[in-house]
Design an enzyme around this catalytic site. Sequence first.
Site, short mmCIF file in Angstrom:
data_model
loop_
_atom_site.label_atom_id
_atom_site.label_comp_id
_atom_site.label_asym_id
_atom_site.label_seq_id
_atom_site.Cartn_x
_atom_site.Cartn_y
_atom_site.Cartn_z
N ARG A 213 160.70 13.10 32.19
CA ARG A 213 159.90 14.31 31.92
C ARG A 213 160.58 15.15 30.85
O ARG A 213 161.75 15.50 31.00
CB ARG A 213 159.77 15.18 33.17
N GLU A 215 161.14 18.07 30.22
CA GLU A 215 161.14 19.38 30.87
C GLU A 215 161.96 20.35 30.04
O GLU A 215 163.15 20.17 29.88
CB GLU A 215 161.80 19.29 32.27
N ARG A 221 167.00 22.40 39.27
CA ARG A 221 166.17 21.40 39.97
C ARG A 221 165.36 20.49 39.04
O ARG A 221 164.65 19.61 39.51
CB ARG A 221 165.25 22.09 40.98
N HIS A 222 165.45 20.77 37.74
CA HIS A 222 164.73 19.94 36.77
C HIS A 222 165.68 19.20 35.85
O HIS A 222 166.62 19.78 35.32
CB HIS A 222 163.83 20.81 35.88
N GLU A 358 160.17 21.97 46.53
CA GLU A 358 159.23 20.84 46.59
C GLU A 358 160.01 19.56 46.33
O GLU A 358 160.71 19.45 45.33
CB GLU A 358 158.16 21.03 45.51
N SER A 361 155.08 15.31 46.04
CA SER A 361 153.66 15.66 46.07
C SER A 361 152.86 14.37 46.08
O SER A 361 153.35 13.31 45.70
CB SER A 361 153.28 16.58 44.91
N ARG A 409 166.29 15.36 44.43
CA ARG A 409 165.97 16.62 45.13
C ARG A 409 166.11 16.45 46.63
O ARG A 409 166.57 17.34 47.34
CB ARG A 409 164.54 17.06 44.79
#
Length: 435
Positions: A213, A215, A221-222, A358, A361, A409
């Site tokens: 990603r 990001e 957390r990323h 999170e 998902s 995570r």
Amino acid sequence: MAYPVRDSTSISIDDGTVTVRGWVQEIRNLGGISFILIRDRNGIIQITAPKKKINPDLFKQLTSLSRESVVSVSGEVKTSDQTKLGLEIIPLSLEIHSVAESPLPLGVVDKVNVEFDTRLNHRFMDLRKPEVKAIFELKSLLCKLISEKMAELDFMQVQTPKIVATGAEGGATLFPIEYFDKKAYLAQSPQLYKQMLMSTGMDRVYEIAPAFRAERSNTVRHVSEFISFDGELAWIRSQKDVMAVIEEVMQYTISGIASRGTKYLEVIGAEVTIPKAPYPILSYSECLDMLMGEGMEISEGEDFGTEGERLIGEIMSLRGNDMYWIVEYPKAEKPFYIMEKEGTAFSYSFDLDYRGQEISSGGQREHRYERLVTRMKAKGLNPESFGPYLESFRYGMPPHGGWGIGVERLLVNMLGLNNIREAILFPRDVHRLIP
Ligand code: AMO
């Protein structure tokens, strides 16, 4: 042999003498006697060198070794009440495989606090620290536990391409790459492929693989490259079937880390608590009310954001729940492949949150071709760029659903670490491409 020996590949025994192989962690010279600590993957063993009792050349060689040099030492094993292990080695011979330069870029045992960036810059050295290495022993165990449970649940392990022509999770986080004379990207998730597999009859698949990603968010957390544990299963009656599988896998893996990872948890000083199951199910609207009740300014349809997730986590932890579901997200917030809850503004989707973060998902997918195309168009996507994916929906696609879990995570929250990078050997983010 009568004496205890570590379960290690770097120790071998031959006719009553033992050979240990490893890194010289420390040398303590007390004049008449010297102690050399040798470290390998499993621990530390002491070489005890009494000056008068061993060959003078050997004594000199041993005491002039530089820290972190790589050696093999053969000698006699003696029990000892002076060492943690309960034994020590009186050396007979030494082989130096590699001399470490000094000063070291980073100490392995130094107690001084070093910036995380400095640690990452010299990660090979940082990874020699037992408390750092232990995180990766546990990550390895975590992946093994996941595979054990998934096999028991009759999921096939699959590998999908990481060089792709289309993204599934939005254009903003795609990494473009040069692919001969075509435009390609690094896969953000195996989403499109795991769904395509549902049309083949491989009705339960999982994958543990890198996801990429772009990001821009510089948070704890990323990262740009993480390990995604994805699952997809067909013939579901609702997303609840998917949630039930995840819950079973989570309980199995977290309990497994707590029971089979004790050796490493002790080194880190972490204690793993098993979340209370069944995990409570909160609706998006309930969470919104919680946040408004806490004075947070947020409106209907908005994402909770890091702060919102953290606040919900605090409330849930007071209720004794580390792990909980958040369902019924507005359909506008969720990707095109998620099924809409007809006649409402909601979707058949869920997030799994762990201590305010999170970690997963997923949801039930839209498996009906026409509706999928309509949903794509409503999201401003061009169905033509999803040609091969859409084709698999036109010739028989069972109802299905699935999830993606960020492995790091999950681990970071389980162990109480404060940065996702702690759980990645060589992290990648906006500012870091090396080592
Ligand atoms: P999503 O985009 O929510 O869903 O990603 C799933 C999980 O992957 C982890 N994750 C990340 N971890 C670290 N750094 C990042 N930049 C990052 N981005 C995501 C999170 C997140 O919960 N295809 C869907 C899943 C599905 O519906 O099957 C997807 O990728 O833990």
